[in-house]
Design a protein around this motif. Structure first.
Motif, PDB file in Angstrom:
ATOM      1  N   GLY A 174      28.629 -25.361  28.498  1.00 37.60           N
ATOM      2  CA  GLY A 174      29.273 -24.050  28.855  1.00 37.60           C
ATOM      3  C   GLY A 174      30.586 -23.900  28.820  1.00 37.60           C
ATOM      4  N   VAL A 175      31.371 -24.969  28.815  1.00 35.01           N
ATOM      5  CA  VAL A 175      32.769 -24.879  28.673  1.00 35.01           C
ATOM      6  C   VAL A 175      33.144 -24.555  27.272  1.00 35.01           C
ATOM      7  CG1 VAL A 175      35.056 -26.238  28.731  1.00 35.01           C
ATOM      8  CG2 VAL A 175      33.191 -26.557  30.407  1.00 35.01           C
ATOM      9  N   ARG A 176      32.329 -25.028  26.252  1.00 37.40           N
ATOM     10  CA  ARG A 176      32.547 -24.963  24.919  1.00 37.40           C
ATOM     11  C   ARG A 176      32.365 -23.224  24.741  1.00 37.40           C
ATOM     12  NH1 ARG A 176      30.927 -29.719  20.813  1.00 37.40           N
ATOM     13  NH2 ARG A 176      32.209 -31.231  21.612  1.00 37.40           N
ATOM     14  N   GLU A 177      31.323 -22.629  25.386  1.00 37.21           N
ATOM     15  CA  GLU A 177      30.957 -21.339  25.294  1.00 37.21           C
ATOM     16  C   GLU A 177      32.106 -20.482  25.587  1.00 37.21           C
ATOM     17  OE1 GLU A 177      28.553 -19.383  23.729  1.00 37.21           O
ATOM     18  OE2 GLU A 177      27.518 -21.417  22.918  1.00 37.21           O
ATOM     19  N   ARG A 178      32.791 -20.840  26.789  1.00 35.31           N
ATOM     20  CA  ARG A 178      33.939 -19.980  27.402  1.00 35.31           C
ATOM     21  C   ARG A 178      35.031 -20.181  26.533  1.00 35.31           C
ATOM     22  NH1 ARG A 178      34.905 -22.859  33.003  1.00 35.31           N
ATOM     23  NH2 ARG A 178      36.952 -21.580  32.723  1.00 35.31           N
ATOM     24  N   VAL A 179      35.423 -21.265  25.980  1.00 34.14           N
ATOM     25  CA  VAL A 179      36.676 -21.376  25.124  1.00 34.14           C
ATOM     26  C   VAL A 179      36.421 -20.843  23.893  1.00 34.14           C
ATOM     27  CG1 VAL A 179      38.108 -23.063  23.958  1.00 34.14           C
ATOM     28  CG2 VAL A 179      37.118 -23.524  26.263  1.00 34.14           C
ATOM     29  N   THR A 180      35.188 -20.932  23.146  1.00 30.19           N
ATOM     30  CA  THR A 180      34.853 -20.134  22.100  1.00 30.19           C
ATOM     31  C   THR A 180      35.159 -18.653  22.014  1.00 30.19           C
ATOM     32  OG1 THR A 180      33.630 -22.019  21.292  1.00 30.19           O
ATOM     33  CG2 THR A 180      33.331 -19.842  20.209  1.00 30.19           C
ATOM     34  N   ALA A 181      34.625 -18.157  22.962  1.00 29.85           N
ATOM     35  CA  ALA A 181      34.622 -16.796  23.528  1.00 29.85           C
ATOM     36  C   ALA A 181      36.077 -16.252  23.619  1.00 29.85           C
ATOM     37  CB  ALA A 181      33.923 -16.112  24.405  1.00 29.85           C
ATOM     38  N   TRP A 182      36.978 -17.102  24.470  1.00 33.74           N
ATOM     39  CA  TRP A 182      38.307 -16.813  24.716  1.00 33.74           C
ATOM     40  C   TRP A 182      39.059 -16.738  23.140  1.00 33.74           C
ATOM     41  CZ3 TRP A 182      43.012 -19.689  23.909  1.00 33.74           C
ATOM     42  CH2 TRP A 182      44.044 -19.246  24.649  1.00 33.74           C
ATOM     43  N   LEU A 183      38.849 -17.612  22.514  1.00 33.85           N
ATOM     44  CA  LEU A 183      39.621 -17.933  21.065  1.00 33.85           C
ATOM     45  C   LEU A 183      39.345 -16.672  20.268  1.00 33.85           C
ATOM     46  CD1 LEU A 183      39.358 -21.555  20.167  1.00 33.85           C
ATOM     47  CD2 LEU A 183      41.223 -20.504  20.696  1.00 33.85           C
ATOM     48  N   GLU A 184      38.036 -16.212  20.351  1.00 32.85           N
ATOM     49  CA  GLU A 184      37.577 -15.201  19.345  1.00 32.85           C
ATOM     50  C   GLU A 184      38.343 -13.971  19.838  1.00 32.85           C
ATOM     51  OE1 GLU A 184      35.938 -14.819  16.820  1.00 32.85           O
ATOM     52  OE2 GLU A 184      34.589 -16.587  16.388  1.00 32.85           O
ATOM     53  N   GLU A 185      38.677 -13.652  21.048  1.00 31.03           N
ATOM     54  CA  GLU A 185      39.372 -12.578  21.629  1.00 31.03           C
ATOM     55  C   GLU A 185      40.858 -12.600  21.152  1.00 31.03           C
ATOM     56  OE1 GLU A 185      39.330 -12.565  25.820  1.00 31.03           O
ATOM     57  OE2 GLU A 185      37.043 -12.093  25.955  1.00 31.03           O
ATOM     58  N   GLN A 186      41.287 -13.877  21.162  1.00 32.04           N
ATOM     59  CA  GLN A 186      42.841 -14.086  20.415  1.00 32.04           C
ATOM     60  C   GLN A 186      42.813 -13.886  18.984  1.00 32.04           C
ATOM     61  OE1 GLN A 186      44.593 -14.163  23.174  1.00 32.04           O
ATOM     62  NE2 GLN A 186      42.561 -14.470  23.982  1.00 32.04           N
ATOM     63  N   PHE A 187      41.867 -14.204  18.472  1.00 32.33           N
ATOM     64  CA  PHE A 187      41.831 -13.983  16.851  1.00 32.33           C
ATOM     65  C   PHE A 187      41.748 -12.526  16.487  1.00 32.33           C
ATOM     66  CE2 PHE A 187      40.702 -18.729  16.418  1.00 32.33           C
ATOM     67  CZ  PHE A 187      41.945 -18.806  15.790  1.00 32.33           C
ATOM     68  N   ALA A 188      41.437 -11.777  17.388  1.00 31.70           N
ATOM     69  CA  ALA A 188      41.343 -10.326  17.363  1.00 31.70           C
ATOM     70  C   ALA A 188      42.731  -9.661  17.464  1.00 31.70           C
ATOM     71  CB  ALA A 188      40.431  -9.561  18.304  1.00 31.70           C
ATOM     72  N   VAL A 189      43.523 -10.415  18.001  1.00 33.77           N
ATOM     73  CA  VAL A 189      45.050 -10.231  17.975  1.00 33.77           C
ATOM     74  C   VAL A 189      45.902 -10.552  16.982  1.00 33.77           C
ATOM     75  CG1 VAL A 189      46.972 -10.361  19.440  1.00 33.77           C
ATOM     76  CG2 VAL A 189      44.943 -10.019  20.401  1.00 33.77           C
ATOM     77  N   ALA A 190      45.715 -11.837  16.445  1.00 27.59           N
ATOM     78  CA  ALA A 190      46.352 -12.431  15.484  1.00 27.59           C
ATOM     79  C   ALA A 190      45.717 -13.579  14.787  1.00 27.59           C
ATOM     80  CB  ALA A 190      47.729 -13.262  15.881  1.00 27.59           C
ATOM     81  N   ASP A 191      45.987 -13.926  13.619  1.00 29.97           N
ATOM     82  CA  ASP A 191      45.236 -15.019  12.876  1.00 29.97           C
ATOM     83  C   ASP A 191      45.693 -16.499  13.035  1.00 29.97           C
ATOM     84  OD1 ASP A 191      43.269 -13.443  11.758  1.00 29.97           O
ATOM     85  OD2 ASP A 191      44.579 -12.863   9.846  1.00 29.97           O
ATOM     86  N   GLU A 192      47.186 -16.441  13.464  1.00 30.74           N
ATOM     87  CA  GLU A 192      47.751 -17.802  13.790  1.00 30.74           C
ATOM     88  C   GLU A 192      48.313 -17.756  15.295  1.00 30.74           C
ATOM     89  OE1 GLU A 192      49.367 -18.605   9.029  1.00 30.74           O
ATOM     90  OE2 GLU A 192      50.730 -17.720  10.674  1.00 30.74           O
ATOM     91  N   LEU A 193      47.582 -18.985  15.719  1.00 27.46           N
ATOM     92  CA  LEU A 193      47.846 -19.081  17.152  1.00 27.46           C
ATOM     93  C   LEU A 193      48.478 -20.373  17.431  1.00 27.46           C
ATOM     94  CD1 LEU A 193      44.308 -18.277  18.737  1.00 27.46           C
ATOM     95  CD2 LEU A 193      46.180 -16.732  18.129  1.00 27.46           C
ATOM     96  N   VAL A 194      49.286 -20.499  18.481  1.00 29.28           N
ATOM     97  CA  VAL A 194      50.032 -21.503  18.865  1.00 29.28           C
ATOM     98  C   VAL A 194      49.564 -21.999  20.360  1.00 29.28           C
ATOM     99  CG1 VAL A 194      52.007 -20.392  19.661  1.00 29.28           C
ATOM    100  CG2 VAL A 194      52.041 -23.185  19.383  1.00 29.28           C
ATOM    101  N   VAL A 195      49.103 -23.319  20.722  1.00 25.80           N
ATOM    102  CA  VAL A 195      48.156 -23.468  22.082  1.00 25.80           C
ATOM    103  C   VAL A 195      48.889 -24.802  22.414  1.00 25.80           C
ATOM    104  CG1 VAL A 195      45.993 -23.971  23.195  1.00 25.80           C
ATOM    105  CG2 VAL A 195      46.043 -22.265  21.482  1.00 25.80           C
TER     106      VAL A 195
END
Length: 347
Positions: free
Chosen positions: A86-107
């Motif tokens: 369940g945690v992995r599903e949440r984080v994956t969905a969130w990351l997909e939302e961020q990649f819709a904004v930019a291709d390179e992220l810093v976390v």
């Protein structure tokens, strides 16, 4: 080949992680919004996504791990949640939302190291290349900075032990992955050397194609006076054995930042130090076992008294009126017996 990139900035808090994250952000990498607001402890900003911080707070609470946890087994406790579907599903969905904004992220978040397995798996699900920057700052400076800017609930001994545990565990968790170690002092002295090196090593388009205006902004962003605490072992009082172990840990980690220093020989030393720390910690636990048991007995007695008072007060279910923090002090077996007894009284 995927153009998606995530740079995870890791390492102990107060070691320059915010400066590194802010530098990469200034050069064009995306820090997911909204960000944690700057404050007096970090006037230049943290470079942290609020969503990430909130997630890690939740996971640490669920796993019973502290931000700066000196226990070797804390890695196991935190790692169990990293594999939670369940945690992995949440984080994956969130990351997909961020990649819709930019291709390179810093976390970046000091709590992040406990859950690198989670982030690595979710990055792979998003077809993103993950890389890791570990910031290095002498342990005495990190401990001194935490003592100055954070609460004083933890002393120098606990903070030093937690630093050893965090840094050796982070080294092991990132081994074999694309990674670089950067000294905070080097970042402040001439940020272009380590940062543009990261750009090439991690194939970061934003860094490699940075414009003069962006570079000028970084020069303004990085303030050499950010290194406001420069302590030595004369200023941090810890037992000799822990001091020696912490110094040896710093020495080998510092060598990883050298060209060619991230090698098998250094990895072997890190493994030996991690084992030595686990042994030293186990000895310390054995020494204070009586104190721990006494504290548990006191806590259990106080909790039983609170439960009894709640039962006499009437009204809503007695057990539900007792604060969770108090109930948690009672051993599970005792707590179950008390709950049944109180429920019988209320019938």
């Amino acid at each position: 080949m995927s153009t998606r990139r995530i740079v995870f900035v890791v390492g102990s808090g107060r070691s320059g992680t915010s400066t590194m994250a802010g530098t990469l952000q200034t050069l064009g990498l995306h820090v997911p919004q909204p960000e944690v607001a700057a404050d007096a402890t970090n006037p230049k900003g943290f470079g942290e996504s609020q969503w990430v911080v909130d997630l890690h707070h939740e996971l640490l609470r669920r796993s019973g791990v502290q931000v700066s946890d000196a226990r070797p087994r804390a890695w196991l406790d935190a790692g169990k949640l990293s594999a939670d579907h369940g945690v992995r599903e949440r984080v994956t969905a969130w990351l997909e939302e961020q990649f819709a904004v930019a291709d390179e992220l810093v976390v970046k978040d000091p709590r992040e190291a406990w859950f690198l397995g989670l982030w690595r798996a979710c990055a792979a699900r998003c077809d993103a290349e993950a890389s890791y920057v570990t910031m290095l700052r002498p342990v005495t400076e990190v401990v001194g900075s935490k003592q100055k800017y954070y609460d004083t609930a933890q002393g120098g001994i606990t903070r030093t032990a937690a630093w050893v545990n965090m840094m050796l565990g982070t080294e092991r968790a990132t081994r074999g992955e694309p990674r670089r170690f950067v000294r905070f002092a080097d970042l402040l002295a001439d940020w272009t050397q380590p940062v543009f090196g990261l750009g090439e090593a991690f194939d970061l388009h934003a860094v490699k194609t940075a414009m003069a205006v962006d570079i000028a902004k970084v020069h303004s962003f990085i303030d050499p006076t950010l290194r406001r605490v420069t302590l030595t072992w004369d200023d941090v009082q810890v037992p000799a054995r822990l001091r020696e172990l912490a110094q040896e840990t710093w020495d080998v980690l510092d060598s990883l930042a050298d060209e060619g220093g991230d090698n098998e020989k250094a990895h072997e030393v890190c493994d030996q130090l991690r084992a030595a720390y686990a042994e030293q910690y186990a000895e310390a636990e054995a020494f204070v076992a009586s104190t721990t048991l006494a504290a548990r007995r006191t806590g259990a007695a106080e909790a039983r008294a609170e439960l009894a008072r709640a039962g006499e007060a009437g009204g809503r279910r007695a057990v539900d009126r007792v604060p969770h923090a108090v109930r948690a002090m009672v051993p599970a077996s005792t707590r179950q017996k008390l709950r049944k007894a109180l429920e019988r009284r209320e019938r």
